[in-house]
Scaffold this motif. Structure first.
Motif, PDB file in Angstrom:
ATOM      1  N   LYS A 126       0.839  -0.892   0.136  1.00 13.83           N
ATOM      2  CA  LYS A 126      -0.087   0.027   0.096  1.00 13.83           C
ATOM      3  C   LYS A 126       0.680   1.252  -0.505  1.00 13.83           C
ATOM      4  O   LYS A 126       1.543   1.903   0.669  1.00 13.83           O
TER       5      LYS A 126
ATOM      6  N   ARG B 115      -6.590  -3.152   7.133  1.00  7.70           N
ATOM      7  CA  ARG B 115      -7.550  -2.131   6.251  1.00  7.70           C
ATOM      8  C   ARG B 115      -7.525  -2.741   4.765  1.00  7.70           C
ATOM      9  O   ARG B 115      -8.803  -2.749   4.055  1.00  7.70           O
TER      10      ARG B 115
ATOM     11  N   LEU C  57      -8.995  -0.654   2.685  1.00  4.75           N
ATOM     12  CA  LEU C  57      -8.287  -0.160   1.549  1.00  4.75           C
ATOM     13  C   LEU C  57      -7.973  -0.551   0.083  1.00  4.75           C
ATOM     14  O   LEU C  57      -7.832  -2.149   0.182  1.00  4.75           O
TER      15      LEU C  57
ATOM     16  N   SER D 289      -2.554  -1.163  11.082  1.00  2.57           N
ATOM     17  CA  SER D 289      -3.510  -1.016  10.830  1.00  2.57           C
ATOM     18  C   SER D 289      -3.908  -0.927   8.858  1.00  2.57           C
ATOM     19  O   SER D 289      -4.900  -0.640   8.928  1.00  2.57           O
ATOM     20  N   THR D 290      -3.129   0.069   8.452  1.00  3.61           N
ATOM     21  CA  THR D 290      -2.813   0.199   7.141  1.00  3.61           C
ATOM     22  C   THR D 290      -3.383  -1.720   6.240  1.00  3.61           C
ATOM     23  O   THR D 290      -4.070  -1.881   5.553  1.00  3.61           O
TER      24      THR D 290
ATOM     25  N   GLY E 145       2.603   0.140   9.899  1.00  2.00           N
ATOM     26  CA  GLY E 145       1.934   0.040   9.012  1.00  2.00           C
ATOM     27  C   GLY E 145       1.056  -1.249   9.266  1.00  2.00           C
ATOM     28  O   GLY E 145      -0.254  -1.447   8.391  1.00  2.00           O
TER      29      GLY E 145
ATOM     30  N   ALA F 115       2.398   2.673   2.894  1.00  2.00           N
ATOM     31  CA  ALA F 115       2.697   1.820   4.116  1.00  2.00           C
ATOM     32  C   ALA F 115       2.734   0.459   4.776  1.00  2.00           C
ATOM     33  O   ALA F 115       3.256   0.230   6.295  1.00  2.00           O
TER      34      ALA F 115
ATOM     35  N   PHE G 129       1.223   5.480  -0.759  1.00  2.00           N
ATOM     36  CA  PHE G 129       0.206   6.338  -1.105  1.00  2.00           C
ATOM     37  C   PHE G 129       1.191   7.560  -2.032  1.00  2.00           C
ATOM     38  O   PHE G 129       2.415   7.716  -1.510  1.00  2.00           O
TER      39      PHE G 129
END
Length: 362
Positions: free
Chosen positions: A12, A71, A77, A67-68, A65, A42, A14
């Motif tokens: 992931k 998701r 996400l 919690s990312t 990283g 992340a 961003f």
């Protein structure tokens, strides 16, 4: 019946040109190089499998990283690259409507800050997921009542959230997740907002529930002691990457690198280690009288210390048939009880005795 969850090379990123960022990471670029260009990595190349009925804990410091990653597992996400497979279904290939259906029926979340509706009763909060599914009122109230009983809240159905303690509110959140009968539970720092004693009580509650329900659970935490208490296996994250996956004993006894070793140095080992993890599996050359007091492979560290204090030789470890499978020299126990400066604590000290272990776990 719980089902297997697989994360396959998840990234992931961003910022501008996230796909290009993934290719740079695959080519050897590190997180800081991307950050200098205004891109944040992340999660980097995360792969793991969570077996049916397993509590899989993902732990790391803030910004690691974790919690990312969570998701991405429930579709909140979209991965920049990689995929998530649950029960044989590629979740990352689903359309939004299909993913919402999965979240309402197969995957439940338990949040850190309870996320209760203040204008709904405890029963109505616990039944909310079933209401979203369109379950008739009588059935959803029956199932929510059963879930509240499992969560230890029988008799509180008509109460309001502001009448409950923090721990009880979190139990309502847990009951809401259980009521949907989802196969996969995702728990994001679910106990971290609670006071220490209430937090431990909730950990006990989850352990007992899991013995009955055998859900597939991914539990996010920054607390290593909590991870080691709950996790069948633990994934340690640092700077977006998973640096080690293993049991609590694996991580304590065989840390993958200096970072993991430093992370675990303050853990109360007497709560985690067993005879199997510290014994010499090849007893050849050690004198161990198996006619005297022995230990089993699953004997706790505190039990080992207590036995060692009573015998004058290495502690013999025998299996259920009485066969010698290893020995634990006293010096091995002393070494595992060394403090941060490397000064050992003898097994007959308050830290090393069985009573000391009980106090540590109180």
């Amino acid at each position: 019946m719980s089902s297997r969850l697989q994360a396959e090379q998840l990234y992931k990123v961003f910022g501008r040109r996230p796909g290009e960022g993934v290719e740079r990471l695959r080519g050897g670029a590190d997180r800081e190089e991307l950050r200098a260009d205004g891109t944040t990595a992340a999660v980097i190349d995360a792969s793991f499998t969570v077996e049916p009925g397993e509590i899989f804990v993902v732990m790391g410091l803030s910004g690691s990283g974790k919690s990312t990653l969570l998701r991405m597992l429930n579709g909140l996400l979209e991965p920049t690259s990689g995929r998530v497979v649950f029960d044989g279904q590629d979740l990352t290939a689903l359309k939004d409507r299909e993913m919402r259906e999965v979240r309402s029926r197969k995957v439940s979340m338990v949040f850190q800050h309870f996320a209760l509706f203040p204008h709904r009763s405890v029963l109505e909060n616990a039944a909310y997921g079933l209401e979203v599914q369109g379950v008739p009122r009588a059935e959803r109230h029956e199932r929510a009542t059963e879930a509240l009983v499992l969560a230890g809240l029988a008799g509180w159905e008509k109460s309001w959230p502001d009448e409950l303690s923090g721990g009880m509110q979190q139990r309502v959140g847990l009951a809401r997740a259980l009521a949907t009968d989802a196969d996969l539970l995702l728990m994001d720092e679910s106990f971290s907002a609670l006071d220490p004693l209430i937090r431990r009580d909730m950990q006990d509650q989850l352990i007992e529930l899991q013995k009955k329900l055998k859900k597939t659970i991914v539990f996010i935490t920054h607390d290593l002691n909590e991870a080691m208490r709950l996790g069948d296996r633990i994934a340690v994250m640092r700077d977006g990457r998973i640096v080690q996956i293993g049991t609590a004993e694996d991580i304590l006894v065989r840390p993958a690198n200096d970072y993991v070793a430093s992370f675990t140095q303050d853990v109360d080992r007497s709560r985690v280690l067993t005879a199997a993890s510290v014994m010499d599996p090849d007893p050849h050359g050690d004198e161990a009288d198996c006619h005297c007091e022995t230990a089993r492979p699953d004997s706790s560290f505190g039990e080992l210390c207590a036995i060692s204090a009573r015998v004058a030789h290495p502690v013999a470890v025998v299996d259920r048939k009485g066969k010698l499978v290893g020995v634990v020299p006293r010096q091995r126990l002393v070494g595992f009880l060394g403090d941060e400066q490397g000064d050992p604590a003898p097994c007959d000290s308050p830290r090393g005795t069985a009573s000391g272990a009980v106090k540590a776990g109180a």
